[in-house]
Design an enzyme around this catalytic site. Structure first.
Site, mmCIF file in Angstrom:
data_model
loop_
_atom_site.group_PDB
_atom_site.id
_atom_site.type_symbol
_atom_site.label_atom_id
_atom_site.label_comp_id
_atom_site.label_asym_id
_atom_site.label_seq_id
_atom_site.Cartn_x
_atom_site.Cartn_y
_atom_site.Cartn_z
ATOM 1 N N TYR A 185 -17.725 -23.351 24.270
ATOM 2 C CA TYR A 185 -16.535 -23.879 24.973
ATOM 3 C C TYR A 185 -15.284 -23.629 24.137
ATOM 4 O O TYR A 185 -14.257 -23.205 24.670
ATOM 5 C CB TYR A 185 -16.737 -25.367 25.232
ATOM 6 C CG TYR A 185 -15.551 -26.073 25.877
ATOM 7 C CD1 TYR A 185 -15.332 -25.997 27.251
ATOM 8 C CD2 TYR A 185 -14.669 -26.838 25.116
ATOM 9 C CE1 TYR A 185 -14.267 -26.661 27.844
ATOM 10 C CE2 TYR A 185 -13.607 -27.515 25.701
ATOM 11 C CZ TYR A 185 -13.412 -27.420 27.065
ATOM 12 O OH TYR A 185 -12.351 -28.085 27.654
ATOM 13 N N LYS A 189 -12.065 -21.419 25.392
ATOM 14 C CA LYS A 189 -10.712 -21.969 25.517
ATOM 15 C C LYS A 189 -9.738 -21.221 24.600
ATOM 16 O O LYS A 189 -8.547 -21.139 24.892
ATOM 17 C CB LYS A 189 -10.724 -23.476 25.225
ATOM 18 C CG LYS A 189 -11.464 -24.278 26.314
ATOM 19 C CD LYS A 189 -10.745 -24.188 27.659
ATOM 20 C CE LYS A 189 -11.446 -24.915 28.784
ATOM 21 N NZ LYS A 189 -10.730 -24.861 30.062
ATOM 22 N N THR A 220 -10.922 -38.374 31.921
ATOM 23 C CA THR A 220 -11.521 -37.865 33.169
ATOM 24 C C THR A 220 -13.047 -37.930 33.014
ATOM 25 O O THR A 220 -13.555 -38.218 31.928
ATOM 26 C CB THR A 220 -11.134 -36.382 33.419
ATOM 27 O OG1 THR A 220 -11.762 -35.585 32.401
ATOM 28 C CG2 THR A 220 -9.637 -36.154 33.400
#
Ligand code: NAP
Length: 280
Positions: A185, A189, A220
């Site tokens: 990840y 990114k 979130t």
């Protein structure tokens, strides 16, 4: 034949059917700074993407929201339509070519063109060691996080060229400060920072701007593993200069600004919304 789209009691929006004056989330009249513009926002049925979609619509844009699950699309579109916003929704898993094609076709069919693309959809598998990650997981993460925004932009480009649009990618502070447990990840990114700068260069002569939102920890579902952990939360609050976790709305106004004429001379930039200075 048109794909199933989420329709509210108002039905699909029409390019001419709009509210002339809208309230921003700050409560200030902005008289539709994005009026007559059309925005496509991926991964926008919850979290950061949803807040961005809502804000773009509050600022006057017609917004096409999307995500993988029909029930999420229906729920989010209905909620925004109830707020009087010009929003429609369609299912689009950004990693699937046929879904991207349908998203583009639907937005064009119903809105007549596209001005703004916001690529918010992202996958975050807690895979740990980058070098221990299987090829399958590499493919999944790079496909959704890196390849899909590039391919979607390529598909939209012929239509955006006519309208001098703007693109916003969504990276992460993990691009600047990689975390061990996030592995690939982090890599994906970081790649988005390059995916901002290179197309920004290529598209500047066409008056299309490409910028990147770089969120820190935002509350979130995606980041539940972080903000749901009390001891980590305590550590984060001490570490963050703002001493609070961000809210999706903290990201939304920045994207509206980047789409707006106020940002007409800004391209190739990464803007961190992280509660601390990300400058190295
Ligand atoms: P979220 O609240 O979990 O929302 C993710 C949204 O994307 C949902 O609408 C989900 O709906 C949709 N989605 C997931 N996979 C998708 C796919 N393959 N294709 C299309 N839609 C997809 O996540 P979030 O926190 O707002 O994260 C949004 C972006 O911000 C991500 O790119 C993430 O990397 C980035 N980010 C988040 C944080 C944070 O702290 N939250 C920090 C840095 C960066 P469906 O399930 O219906 O598909």
């Amino acid at each position: 034949m048109l794909p199933a789209v989420a329709r509210g009691h108002r039905g699909w929006f029409h390019p001419c059917a709009r509210l002339s004056v809208r309230m921003s989330s700050t409560g200030i009249d902005r008289k539709g700074i994005l009026a007559e513009r059309v925005a496509v926002v991926t991964g926008s049925t919850s979290g950061i993407g949803f807040a961005i979609a809502r804000r773009l619509a509050q600022d006057g844009a017609h917004v096409v929201i999307s995500s993988r699950k029909q029930q999420n699309v229906d729920r989010a579109a209905a909620q925004l339509q109830r707020e009087g916003l010009s929003v429609a929704g369609i299912v689009c898993h950004v990693g699937k070519a046929e879904d991207r094609e349908r998203l583009v076709a639907t937005a064009l069919e119903h809105c007549g063109g596209i001005d703004f693309l916001v690529c918010c959809a992202g996958v975050n598998s807690l895979v740990g060691s980058t070098l221990g990650t299987s090829e399958q997981i590499w493919d999944k993460i790079l496909n959704v996080n890196v390849k899909s925004p590039a391919l979607l932009l390529s598909q939209l480009l012929p239509y955006m060229e006519k309208r001098k649009g703007a693109v916003t990618l969504v990276s992460s502070v993990a691009a600047y400060f990689p975390r061990m447990e996030l592995g690939v990840y982090n890599v994906s990114k970081t790649a988005l920072l390059a995916l901002t700068r290179t197309p920004a260069l290529e598209l500047a002569p066409k008056d299309i701007r490409v910028n990147c939102l770089v969120p820190g920890v935002i509350k979130t579902d995606f980041s539940k593993v972080l903000h749901g952990n009390e001891s980590l939360l305590k550590y984060l609050r001490e570490y963050l200069q703002m001493q609070r976790i961000g809210e999706p709305e903290d990201c939304a106004g920045v994207v509206s600004f980047l789409c707006s004429p106020d940002a007409s001379y800004i391209t190739g930039e990464n803007i961190a919304v992280a509660g601390f200075s990300s400058r190295l």
